[in-house]
Scaffold this active site. Structure first.
Site, PDB file in Angstrom:
ATOM      1  N   CYS A  98      54.846 113.991  59.476  1.00  0.00           N
ATOM      2  CA  CYS A  98      55.793 114.664  60.358  1.00  0.00           C
ATOM      3  C   CYS A  98      55.050 115.321  61.528  1.00  0.00           C
ATOM      4  O   CYS A  98      54.448 114.625  62.334  1.00  0.00           O
ATOM      5  CB  CYS A  98      56.651 115.654  59.575  1.00  0.00           C
ATOM      6  SG  CYS A  98      58.120 116.198  60.479  1.00  0.00           S
TER       7      CYS A  98
ATOM      8  N   GLU B  80      57.222 112.336  50.844  1.00  0.00           N
ATOM      9  CA  GLU B  80      57.481 113.098  49.615  1.00  0.00           C
ATOM     10  C   GLU B  80      58.979 113.307  49.375  1.00  0.00           C
ATOM     11  O   GLU B  80      59.381 113.746  48.297  1.00  0.00           O
ATOM     12  CB  GLU B  80      56.737 114.435  49.656  1.00  0.00           C
ATOM     13  CG  GLU B  80      57.328 115.503  50.541  1.00  0.00           C
ATOM     14  CD  GLU B  80      57.061 115.356  52.029  1.00  0.00           C
ATOM     15  OE1 GLU B  80      57.442 116.273  52.783  1.00  0.00           O
ATOM     16  OE2 GLU B  80      56.464 114.341  52.457  1.00  0.00           O
TER      17      GLU B  80
ATOM     18  N   HIS C 297      59.120 111.903  56.031  1.00  0.00           N
ATOM     19  CA  HIS C 297      58.563 112.661  54.906  1.00  0.00           C
ATOM     20  C   HIS C 297      58.459 111.743  53.689  1.00  0.00           C
ATOM     21  O   HIS C 297      59.466 111.533  52.987  1.00  0.00           O
ATOM     22  CB  HIS C 297      59.457 113.857  54.576  1.00  0.00           C
ATOM     23  CG  HIS C 297      59.384 114.948  55.586  1.00  0.00           C
ATOM     24  ND1 HIS C 297      58.429 115.933  55.560  1.00  0.00           N
ATOM     25  CD2 HIS C 297      60.142 115.191  56.679  1.00  0.00           C
ATOM     26  CE1 HIS C 297      58.595 116.750  56.580  1.00  0.00           C
ATOM     27  NE2 HIS C 297      59.642 116.319  57.278  1.00  0.00           N
TER      28      HIS C 297
END
Length: 201
Positions: free
Chosen positions: A78, A184, A182
């Site tokens: 990001c 994750e 992202h």
């Protein structure tokens, strides 16, 4: 044991990134210690917030990150990806780490499109043989939250995504890798990319 240093410079969702890396099989530590960063086998630069704040917060770690990336892989996530670029126009013109040629620019205002670009969007694979993309299909979906994007050349663009305009959603130059989304928060696709990054270390 292989060690990944998640660089802590005061911005970013560090815990969720660490959990994602651990789920992908890595031994990771959140640190701002220069010795730990220099000794790591791989680096992750996460981040949420404004570009100039991120660069200011990095402070003396900037040179260490640039130096370390000559020898070990780095993944920017990001804001961390944006900071890999040469410059950003967010709140004025600011210098980045310069690890990937290009600049960070704001999405244009277009009726019917909200900024920030937030939510799930697809990846167009531009360099299918790149190890970071191993095992991904032609139009995988990942999770984005950003108002600015990286404008770079095709040779550094691993994946592209369209929102208002096409933009580089994953980049690479040498050992420096970056993803605008992202991983994750991107389910099985994000986990696979983290596993691929770990596999390059």
């Amino acid at each position: 044991m292989m060690q990944i240093a998640i660089i802590d410079y005061g911005l970013g969702n560090l815990r969720s990134v660490m959990k994602g890396l651990e789920k992908a099989g890595a031994h990771a530590a959140i640190t701002c210690d220069a010795h730990e960063i220099a000794a790591a086998d791989g680096l992750v630069l996460p981040g949420v917030g404004a570009f100039h704040e991120g660069m200011d917060q990095l402070g003396p770690l900037k040179d260490l990150i640039i130096e370390s990336t000559r020898d070990v892989p780095l993944l920017g996530i990001c804001l961390g990806m944006q900071m890999l670029m040469e410059t950003s126009e967010e709140h004025g013109i600011h210098q980045g780490l310069g690890l990937v040629p290009g600049r960070v620019t704001r999405f244009p205002r277009v009726y019917g499109f909200k900024v920030p670009h937030m939510g799930w969007n697809s990846l167009a694979i531009e360099q299918p043989d790149n190890p970071l993309l191993s095992g991904l299909g032609p139009a995988e979906y990942v999770y984005f939250v950003h108002s600015y994007y990286a404008d770079t050349l095709p040779e550094y663009t691993l994946t592209s995504t369209r929102y208002i305009c096409p933009f580089a959603s994953a980049v690479q130059n040498g050992n420096a890798y970056g993803v605008q989304f992202h991983p994750e928060k991107s389910g099985a696709v994000g986990l696979r990319m983290l596993e691929n990054f770990i596999g390059m270390i």
